[in-house]
Design a protein around this motif. Structure first.
Motif, PDB file in Angstrom:
ATOM      1  N   LEU A   1       0.851  -1.187   0.000  1.00 57.89           N
ATOM      2  CA  LEU A   1       0.000   0.000   0.000  1.00 57.89           C
ATOM      3  C   LEU A   1       0.888   1.238   0.000  1.00 57.89           C
ATOM      4  CD1 LEU A   1      -2.849   1.289   0.300  1.00 57.89           C
ATOM      5  CD2 LEU A   1      -2.465   1.190   2.763  1.00 57.89           C
ATOM      6  N   ILE A   2       0.634   2.142  -0.918  1.00 59.00           N
ATOM      7  CA  ILE A   2       1.399   3.381  -1.038  1.00 59.00           C
ATOM      8  C   ILE A   2       0.455   4.563  -0.903  1.00 59.00           C
ATOM      9  CG2 ILE A   2       2.907   4.774  -2.515  1.00 59.00           C
ATOM     10  CD1 ILE A   2       4.168   2.108  -1.779  1.00 59.00           C
ATOM     11  N   LYS A   3       0.717   5.460   0.035  1.00 53.89           N
ATOM     12  CA  LYS A   3      -0.030   6.707   0.150  1.00 53.89           C
ATOM     13  C   LYS A   3       0.701   7.746  -0.688  1.00 53.89           C
ATOM     14  CE  LYS A   3      -1.798  10.176   3.318  1.00 53.89           C
ATOM     15  NZ  LYS A   3      -1.318  11.306   2.552  1.00 53.89           N
ATOM     16  N   ILE A   4      -0.027   8.455  -1.501  1.00 54.92           N
ATOM     17  CA  ILE A   4       0.579   9.461  -2.379  1.00 54.92           C
ATOM     18  C   ILE A   4       0.862  10.702  -1.544  1.00 54.92           C
ATOM     19  CG2 ILE A   4       0.230  10.911  -4.410  1.00 54.92           C
ATOM     20  CD1 ILE A   4      -1.588   8.532  -5.420  1.00 54.92           C
ATOM     21  N   ASP A   5       2.149  11.013  -1.362  1.00 54.98           N
ATOM     22  CA  ASP A   5       2.551  12.155  -0.552  1.00 54.98           C
ATOM     23  C   ASP A   5       2.415  13.472  -1.306  1.00 54.98           C
ATOM     24  OD1 ASP A   5       3.225  10.474   1.589  1.00 54.98           O
ATOM     25  OD2 ASP A   5       5.250  10.166   0.810  1.00 54.98           O
ATOM     26  N   LYS A   6       2.702  13.440  -2.619  1.00 52.22           N
ATOM     27  CA  LYS A   6       2.692  14.686  -3.383  1.00 52.22           C
ATOM     28  C   LYS A   6       2.316  14.390  -4.836  1.00 52.22           C
ATOM     29  CE  LYS A   6       5.783  18.543  -4.396  1.00 52.22           C
ATOM     30  NZ  LYS A   6       7.151  19.038  -4.251  1.00 52.22           N
ATOM     31  N   ARG A   7       1.334  15.143  -5.360  1.00 41.96           N
ATOM     32  CA  ARG A   7       1.028  15.111  -6.786  1.00 41.96           C
ATOM     33  C   ARG A   7       1.797  16.251  -7.433  1.00 41.96           C
ATOM     34  NH1 ARG A   7      -3.845  16.659  -8.058  1.00 41.96           N
ATOM     35  NH2 ARG A   7      -4.417  17.098  -5.926  1.00 41.96           N
ATOM     36  N   ILE A   8       2.695  15.928  -8.322  1.00 43.63           N
ATOM     37  CA  ILE A   8       3.551  16.934  -8.951  1.00 43.63           C
ATOM     38  C   ILE A   8       2.874  17.545 -10.173  1.00 43.63           C
ATOM     39  CG2 ILE A   8       5.783  17.293 -10.078  1.00 43.63           C
ATOM     40  CD1 ILE A   8       6.738  14.915  -8.219  1.00 43.63           C
TER      41      ILE A   8
ATOM     42  N   ASP B   1       9.518   2.057   0.815  1.00 42.36           N
ATOM     43  CA  ASP B   1      10.598   1.305   1.463  1.00 42.36           C
ATOM     44  C   ASP B   1      11.671   2.237   2.024  1.00 42.36           C
ATOM     45  OD1 ASP B   1       9.357  -1.132   0.860  1.00 42.36           O
ATOM     46  OD2 ASP B   1      10.363  -1.263  -1.089  1.00 42.36           O
ATOM     47  N   GLY B   2      11.248   3.370   2.583  1.00 40.55           N
ATOM     48  CA  GLY B   2      12.169   4.309   3.206  1.00 40.55           C
ATOM     49  C   GLY B   2      12.911   5.219   2.241  1.00 40.55           C
ATOM     50  N   ILE B   3      12.603   5.139   0.953  1.00 44.30           N
ATOM     51  CA  ILE B   3      13.272   5.958  -0.069  1.00 44.30           C
ATOM     52  C   ILE B   3      12.219   6.803  -0.783  1.00 44.30           C
ATOM     53  CG2 ILE B   3      14.663   5.930  -2.175  1.00 44.30           C
ATOM     54  CD1 ILE B   3      15.642   3.133  -1.273  1.00 44.30           C
ATOM     55  N   GLU B   4      12.481   8.102  -0.922  1.00 39.34           N
ATOM     56  CA  GLU B   4      11.560   8.984  -1.641  1.00 39.34           C
ATOM     57  C   GLU B   4      11.697   8.718  -3.139  1.00 39.34           C
ATOM     58  OE1 GLU B   4      10.362  13.173  -0.312  1.00 39.34           O
ATOM     59  OE2 GLU B   4      11.968  13.460  -1.777  1.00 39.34           O
ATOM     60  N   LYS B   5      10.575   8.344  -3.773  1.00 38.34           N
ATOM     61  CA  LYS B   5      10.598   7.997  -5.198  1.00 38.34           C
ATOM     62  C   LYS B   5       9.539   8.773  -5.952  1.00 38.34           C
ATOM     63  CE  LYS B   5      12.327   3.324  -4.739  1.00 38.34           C
ATOM     64  NZ  LYS B   5      12.172   1.940  -5.165  1.00 38.34           N
ATOM     65  N   ARG B   6       9.853   9.072  -7.207  1.00 37.64           N
ATOM     66  CA  ARG B   6       8.884   9.667  -8.134  1.00 37.64           C
ATOM     67  C   ARG B   6       8.392   8.568  -9.055  1.00 37.64           C
ATOM     68  NH1 ARG B   6      10.508  15.627 -10.123  1.00 37.64           N
ATOM     69  NH2 ARG B   6       8.498  15.303 -11.105  1.00 37.64           N
ATOM     70  N   TYR B   7       7.123   8.660  -9.440  1.00 37.35           N
ATOM     71  CA  TYR B   7       6.534   7.652 -10.306  1.00 37.35           C
ATOM     72  C   TYR B   7       5.358   8.271 -11.049  1.00 37.35           C
ATOM     73  CZ  TYR B   7       3.542   7.485  -6.203  1.00 37.35           C
ATOM     74  OH  TYR B   7       2.731   7.842  -5.161  1.00 37.35           O
ATOM     75  N   LYS B   8       4.826   7.523 -12.014  1.00 36.92           N
ATOM     76  CA  LYS B   8       3.674   7.972 -12.790  1.00 36.92           C
ATOM     77  C   LYS B   8       2.562   6.940 -12.683  1.00 36.92           C
ATOM     78  CE  LYS B   8       6.317  10.533 -16.217  1.00 36.92           C
ATOM     79  NZ  LYS B   8       6.593  10.701 -17.657  1.00 36.92           N
TER      80      LYS B   8
END
Length: 88
Positions: A37-44, A66-73
């Protein structure tokens, strides 16, 4: 970013007069078969795009995975009302 195009389960919200869903959090299946489960922290950014003639909305987002800030689409396919983790 690497294109993965994995189907996801998505929880969305709608703005008062918006017709397009806005992703809030999602689940995807990892390679080992477990779900995360991933909560979206920021919509860019978000934009409409035709991919192979199919109308989609692409959301560029950022979260701690997993403790790392990642960008994705994330990709929302309008005709099928389906979501994908498009690229990470």
């Amino acid at each position: 970013m690497k294109i993965v195009a994995k189907p996801i389960k998505t929880m969305v919200v709608f703005e008062y007069e918006g017709k397009t869903p806005i992703p809030y959090k999602f689940k995807f299946q990892r390679d080992d078969g477990s779900e995360q489960l991933i909560k979206i922290d920021k919509r860019i950014d978000s934009y409409r795009q035709k991919i192979a003639g199919i109308e989609t909305v692409i959301y560029e987002c950022q979260s701690v995975i997993d403790g790392i800030e990642k960008r994705y689409k994330l990709k929302y396919i309008l005709s099928d009302c389906k979501w994908q983790l498009y690229a990470i």
